[in-house]
Design a protein around this motif. Structure first.
Motif, PDB file in Angstrom:
ATOM      1  N   PHE A  78       1.387  -2.636 -27.685  1.00 51.21           N
ATOM      2  CA  PHE A  78       1.742  -1.865 -28.876  1.00 51.21           C
ATOM      3  C   PHE A  78       2.262  -0.467 -28.543  1.00 51.21           C
ATOM      4  O   PHE A  78       2.909   0.166 -29.373  1.00 51.21           O
ATOM      5  N   VAL A  79       2.022  -0.003 -27.333  1.00 53.87           N
ATOM      6  CA  VAL A  79       2.516   1.314 -26.942  1.00 53.87           C
ATOM      7  C   VAL A  79       4.038   1.326 -26.850  1.00 53.87           C
ATOM      8  O   VAL A  79       4.666   2.393 -26.877  1.00 53.87           O
ATOM      9  N   LEU A  80       4.639   0.140 -26.791  1.00 56.38           N
ATOM     10  CA  LEU A  80       6.100   0.037 -26.681  1.00 56.38           C
ATOM     11  C   LEU A  80       6.780  -0.103 -28.046  1.00 56.38           C
ATOM     12  O   LEU A  80       7.927  -0.530 -28.126  1.00 56.38           O
ATOM     13  N   ILE A  81       6.094   0.266 -29.089  1.00 59.65           N
ATOM     14  CA  ILE A  81       6.643   0.040 -30.427  1.00 59.65           C
ATOM     15  C   ILE A  81       7.946   0.785 -30.662  1.00 59.65           C
ATOM     16  O   ILE A  81       8.869   0.269 -31.308  1.00 59.65           O
ATOM     17  N   LEU A  82       8.082   1.994 -30.124  1.00 58.48           N
ATOM     18  CA  LEU A  82       9.304   2.769 -30.371  1.00 58.48           C
ATOM     19  C   LEU A  82      10.523   2.138 -29.703  1.00 58.48           C
ATOM     20  O   LEU A  82      11.535   1.888 -30.383  1.00 58.48           O
ATOM     21  N   PRO A  83      10.512   1.870 -28.381  1.00 58.42           N
ATOM     22  CA  PRO A  83      11.678   1.203 -27.793  1.00 58.42           C
ATOM     23  C   PRO A  83      11.924  -0.185 -28.378  1.00 58.42           C
ATOM     24  O   PRO A  83      13.066  -0.628 -28.485  1.00 58.42           O
ATOM     25  N   MET A  84      10.852  -0.847 -28.776  1.00 61.86           N
ATOM     26  CA  MET A  84      11.007  -2.175 -29.375  1.00 61.86           C
ATOM     27  C   MET A  84      11.765  -2.095 -30.693  1.00 61.86           C
ATOM     28  O   MET A  84      12.714  -2.858 -30.937  1.00 61.86           O
ATOM     29  N   LEU A  85      11.375  -1.179 -31.548  1.00 62.59           N
ATOM     30  CA  LEU A  85      12.045  -1.030 -32.843  1.00 62.59           C
ATOM     31  C   LEU A  85      13.500  -0.618 -32.661  1.00 62.59           C
ATOM     32  O   LEU A  85      14.400  -1.100 -33.371  1.00 62.59           O
ATOM     33  N   ILE A  86      13.769   0.276 -31.728  1.00 65.99           N
ATOM     34  CA  ILE A  86      15.143   0.720 -31.471  1.00 65.99           C
ATOM     35  C   ILE A  86      16.005  -0.450 -31.018  1.00 65.99           C
ATOM     36  O   ILE A  86      17.131  -0.642 -31.502  1.00 65.99           O
ATOM     37  N   THR A  87      15.486  -1.242 -30.094  1.00 64.15           N
ATOM     38  CA  THR A  87      16.257  -2.371 -29.569  1.00 64.15           C
ATOM     39  C   THR A  87      16.481  -3.427 -30.643  1.00 64.15           C
ATOM     40  O   THR A  87      17.586  -3.957 -30.778  1.00 64.15           O
ATOM     41  N   CYS A  88      15.444  -3.744 -31.396  1.00 65.96           N
ATOM     42  CA  CYS A  88      15.571  -4.759 -32.449  1.00 65.96           C
ATOM     43  C   CYS A  88      16.547  -4.318 -33.531  1.00 65.96           C
ATOM     44  O   CYS A  88      17.380  -5.115 -33.994  1.00 65.96           O
ATOM     45  N   PRO A 148      14.299  -7.719 -37.899  1.00 60.98           N
ATOM     46  CA  PRO A 148      13.911  -6.830 -36.797  1.00 60.98           C
ATOM     47  C   PRO A 148      12.438  -6.463 -36.766  1.00 60.98           C
ATOM     48  O   PRO A 148      11.836  -6.393 -35.685  1.00 60.98           O
ATOM     49  N   LEU A 149      11.852  -6.229 -37.931  1.00 64.11           N
ATOM     50  CA  LEU A 149      10.445  -5.835 -37.942  1.00 64.11           C
ATOM     51  C   LEU A 149       9.554  -6.991 -37.510  1.00 64.11           C
ATOM     52  O   LEU A 149       8.593  -6.799 -36.744  1.00 64.11           O
ATOM     53  N   THR A 150       9.869  -8.193 -37.958  1.00 64.26           N
ATOM     54  CA  THR A 150       9.103  -9.369 -37.534  1.00 64.26           C
ATOM     55  C   THR A 150       9.214  -9.559 -36.033  1.00 64.26           C
ATOM     56  O   THR A 150       8.211  -9.825 -35.356  1.00 64.26           O
ATOM     57  N   GLY A 151      10.437  -9.437 -35.494  1.00 59.30           N
ATOM     58  CA  GLY A 151      10.627  -9.597 -34.054  1.00 59.30           C
ATOM     59  C   GLY A 151       9.827  -8.590 -33.261  1.00 59.30           C
ATOM     60  O   GLY A 151       9.191  -8.926 -32.253  1.00 59.30           O
ATOM     61  N   ALA A 152       9.829  -7.336 -33.706  1.00 63.72           N
ATOM     62  CA  ALA A 152       9.100  -6.291 -32.991  1.00 63.72           C
ATOM     63  C   ALA A 152       7.595  -6.539 -33.019  1.00 63.72           C
ATOM     64  O   ALA A 152       6.921  -6.533 -31.981  1.00 63.72           O
ATOM     65  N   ILE A 153       7.050  -6.772 -34.205  1.00 66.80           N
ATOM     66  CA  ILE A 153       5.604  -6.954 -34.339  1.00 66.80           C
ATOM     67  C   ILE A 153       5.146  -8.230 -33.640  1.00 66.80           C
ATOM     68  O   ILE A 153       4.088  -8.257 -32.992  1.00 66.80           O
ATOM     69  N   LEU A 154       5.930  -9.294 -33.757  1.00 70.72           N
ATOM     70  CA  LEU A 154       5.562 -10.557 -33.125  1.00 70.72           C
ATOM     71  C   LEU A 154       5.395 -10.393 -31.629  1.00 70.72           C
ATOM     72  O   LEU A 154       4.388 -10.816 -31.038  1.00 70.72           O
ATOM     73  N   VAL A 155       6.356  -9.763 -30.985  1.00 73.58           N
ATOM     74  CA  VAL A 155       6.311  -9.612 -29.527  1.00 73.58           C
ATOM     75  C   VAL A 155       5.195  -8.660 -29.112  1.00 73.58           C
ATOM     76  O   VAL A 155       4.508  -8.888 -28.106  1.00 73.58           O
ATOM     77  N   LEU A 156       4.984  -7.600 -29.870  1.00 68.43           N
ATOM     78  CA  LEU A 156       3.904  -6.669 -29.531  1.00 68.43           C
ATOM     79  C   LEU A 156       2.544  -7.347 -29.650  1.00 68.43           C
ATOM     80  O   LEU A 156       1.640  -7.090 -28.835  1.00 68.43           O
ATOM     81  N   GLU A 157       2.380  -8.208 -30.632  1.00 68.32           N
ATOM     82  CA  GLU A 157       1.123  -8.959 -30.748  1.00 68.32           C
ATOM     83  C   GLU A 157       0.999  -9.991 -29.634  1.00 68.32           C
ATOM     84  O   GLU A 157      -0.092 -10.214 -29.096  1.00 68.32           O
ATOM     85  N   LEU A 158       2.109 -10.640 -29.297  1.00 68.66           N
ATOM     86  CA  LEU A 158       2.088 -11.658 -28.248  1.00 68.66           C
ATOM     87  C   LEU A 158       1.726 -11.075 -26.888  1.00 68.66           C
ATOM     88  O   LEU A 158       1.053 -11.721 -26.087  1.00 68.66           O
ATOM     89  N   ALA A 207      13.374  10.491 -23.166  1.00 69.08           N
ATOM     90  CA  ALA A 207      14.712  10.660 -22.590  1.00 69.08           C
ATOM     91  C   ALA A 207      15.381   9.332 -22.245  1.00 69.08           C
ATOM     92  O   ALA A 207      16.602   9.277 -22.079  1.00 69.08           O
ATOM     93  N   SER A 208      14.603   8.252 -22.134  1.00 72.22           N
ATOM     94  CA  SER A 208      15.163   6.958 -21.737  1.00 72.22           C
ATOM     95  C   SER A 208      15.507   6.066 -22.926  1.00 72.22           C
ATOM     96  O   SER A 208      16.032   4.969 -22.727  1.00 72.22           O
ATOM     97  N   LEU A 209      15.249   6.513 -24.133  1.00 71.08           N
ATOM     98  CA  LEU A 209      15.409   5.631 -25.299  1.00 71.08           C
ATOM     99  C   LEU A 209      16.864   5.221 -25.539  1.00 71.08           C
ATOM    100  O   LEU A 209      17.114   4.182 -26.154  1.00 71.08           O
ATOM    101  N   TRP A 210      17.817   6.014 -25.047  1.00 75.80           N
ATOM    102  CA  TRP A 210      19.213   5.639 -25.232  1.00 75.80           C
ATOM    103  C   TRP A 210      19.541   4.332 -24.522  1.00 75.80           C
ATOM    104  O   TRP A 210      20.438   3.587 -24.948  1.00 75.80           O
ATOM    105  N   LEU A 211      18.800   4.022 -23.455  1.00 72.08           N
ATOM    106  CA  LEU A 211      19.013   2.760 -22.750  1.00 72.08           C
ATOM    107  C   LEU A 211      18.660   1.561 -23.631  1.00 72.08           C
ATOM    108  O   LEU A 211      19.299   0.502 -23.546  1.00 72.08           O
ATOM    109  N   PHE A 212      17.678   1.744 -24.482  1.00 70.71           N
ATOM    110  CA  PHE A 212      17.273   0.646 -25.364  1.00 70.71           C
ATOM    111  C   PHE A 212      18.291   0.447 -26.491  1.00 70.71           C
ATOM    112  O   PHE A 212      18.403  -0.660 -27.025  1.00 70.71           O
ATOM    113  N   ILE A 213      19.005   1.507 -26.840  1.00 73.86           N
ATOM    114  CA  ILE A 213      20.095   1.348 -27.805  1.00 73.86           C
ATOM    115  C   ILE A 213      21.190   0.473 -27.199  1.00 73.86           C
ATOM    116  O   ILE A 213      21.711  -0.451 -27.858  1.00 73.86           O
ATOM    117  N   ILE A 214      21.526   0.738 -25.951  1.00 71.91           N
ATOM    118  CA  ILE A 214      22.538  -0.074 -25.263  1.00 71.91           C
ATOM    119  C   ILE A 214      22.072  -1.517 -25.144  1.00 71.91           C
ATOM    120  O   ILE A 214      22.837  -2.466 -25.393  1.00 71.91           O
TER     121      ILE A 214
END
Length: 459
Positions: A401-411, A387-397, A232-239
């Motif tokens: 990895f549980v935040l992959i969905l909001p990360m991909l949406i934001t990126c 976007p995919l590099t940014g998402a994976i890079l930060v999740l590895e850093l 329900a909170s994923l719309w915030l990551f779009i913003i």
């Protein structure tokens, strides 16, 4: 033995390329670790030696300024004198080399980039180590291509890509990001095939193994493990993605504008270039004494934020100051990368947004740190357009990895907004500017999201 000989000679399984990728990856990983250690030593020694010699605060401040200025002037001088292609991050140079538009002079790039990075990053300038390690890794690959006299152009390009992936993997202890970076960011230049893909994977894996043998396997950013964001909170990551897309657009435009102003001021004169570097490096070293979170690579401010000591006002002030110091440091032509400064800016902007979001929507049970991590990857994605590099890079850093969905949406949101408002991928623009300076313009530059570079350099 006959089977092995046939296997080696088989066109479908060129084992010598895969073996070379492994050696290149291991050496790039070692060089990346040595580069990291060298920068840390120079930075630490610069401060500790002066504080051990002087006692008065004003004496320390003056000495720090001149020591930092000397380090950066040394870096700017050797770049200008011996290897101009070592200025900046070096990633556009590798992208150009993959299409035979830029030369790879490893015999001068490797020493200049390595020791030049000691000077600029060691002085406290707002630069990252990933640009140097990517360029170093690719140049190490070219060195092996020359040593083994590889004549096949595709094989040389494959090794270049493998070295670049290894360099990024070694910089961040992030093998997946290294692989995806080559495929996504260099998609117009990278000649994808089964062998080339295997080589890139091998290079990234070997670099990471060497890194972890020396430094351990812990993620670089230990800022806590967060729970998954509710659907329900994923719309915030779009913003958040839309906001950061605008920030990324402004960052690129500001950086490129300032780069043009610096070039107009330099007029090709070595003295102006070197003195400017000394002023910037000295100023960053001096600022670090009083406001350490406004300068430096960027990991320092991310760790400081994770300790929970930043107010909303301080987050905004640090963002504004680091925005300025980042574009000044990078656009001046210093040998250094932009990834880490972007990650710091993304963290600050995401955390600022997250503090408000957590207060306005307490029923979601969100922590500001989730938005900070999402912002970290999104600003990189909006700026580099990967976007995919940014998402994976930060999740590895961050090992989140549980935040992959909001990360991909934001990126993805940040990338779309930056594109819709007329932004262009940073490295593509920098490569175009380099080629124009060398009188080798791209075909239809910047018409599309990712410029298509011709397969051969123009005559």
């Amino acid at each position: 033995m006959k089977f092995i000989e046939q296997l080696i000679k088989s066109d479908k399984t060129p084992l010598h390329i895969l073996l070379l990728s492994a050696v290149i990856g291991a050496l790039a990983g070692l060089v990346g670790v040595l580069f990291q250690m060298g920068v840390a030593f120079v930075s630490s020694f610069r401060v500790s030696s002066i504080e051990g010699f002087f006692t008065e605060k004003w004496q320390i401040a003056i000495a720090i300024f001149f020591a930092s200025a000397f380090l950066s002037m040394f870096a700017y001088y050797i770049v200008k004198r011996f290897s101009p292609e070592s200025g900046g991050s070096g990633i556009p140079e590798i992208e150009g080399a993959l299409e035979d538009l830029r030369p790879v002079r490893w015999w001068r790039v490797i020493p200049v980039k390595f020791f030049g990075g000691f000077g600029t990053l060691g002085s406290g300038m707002v630069l990252g180590r990933e640009g140097p390690t990517v360029q170093l890794g690719a140049n190490i690959a070219e060195m092996f291509s020359d040593l083994f006299r590889l004549k096949d152009k595709d094989n040389r390009h494959t090794l270049l890509a493998s070295g670049a992936a290894a360099g990024l993997s070694a910089a961040f202890n992030a093998p997946l990001a290294g692989i995806i970076f080559v495929i996504e960011e260099m998609r117009a230049e990278f000649k994808y095939g089964l062998i080339s893909f295997k080589s890139v994977v091998i290079g990234a894996v070997m670099a990471t193994i060497v890194y972890r043998l020396i430094n351990g396997s812990a993620s670089l950013l230990n800022i806590g493990i967060f729970e998954a964001a509710p659907i329900a909170s994923l719309w915030l990551f779009i913003i958040l993605g839309f906001i950061i897309g605008i920030i990324g657009l402004l960052f690129n435009k500001s950086l490129l504008f300032l780069q043009d102003r610096f070039q107009a001021f330099y007029k090709g004169k070595t003295l102006r270039f070197v003195l400017t570097g000394g002023l910037i490096g000295g100023s960053c070293g001096l600022i670090a004494l009083y406001l350490p979170n406004t300068v430096g690579e960027g990991f320092n401010v991310i760790h400081s934020w994770s300790h929970g000591t930043f107010t909303l006002k301080l987050l905004l002030i640090l963002f504004i100051l680091r925005f300025f110091t980042s574009i000044v440091s990078f656009s001046s032509g210093a040998p250094g990368g932009i990834f880490s400064p972007l990650l710091a800016l993304g963290t600050l902007s995401g955390a600022f947004f997250g503090e408000y979001a957590a207060d306005l929507f307490p029923n979601y049970g969100l922590e500001a740190g989730i938005f900070a991590i999402a912002g970290m990857g999104a600003l990189f994605a909006a700026t580099v357009r990967a976007p995919l590099t940014g998402a994976i890079l930060v999740l590895e850093l961050t090992d989140n990895f549980v935040l992959i969905l909001p990360m991909l949406i934001t990126c993805l949101g940040a990338t779309i907004v930056a594109q819709l408002f007329g932004g262009h991928p940073l490295y593509t623009v920098l490569l175009e500017k380099t080629l124009l300076k060398a009188h080798k313009p791209l075909n239809n530059p910047l018409d599309d999201d990712k410029t298509t570079i011709p397969s051969k350099a123009p005559e």
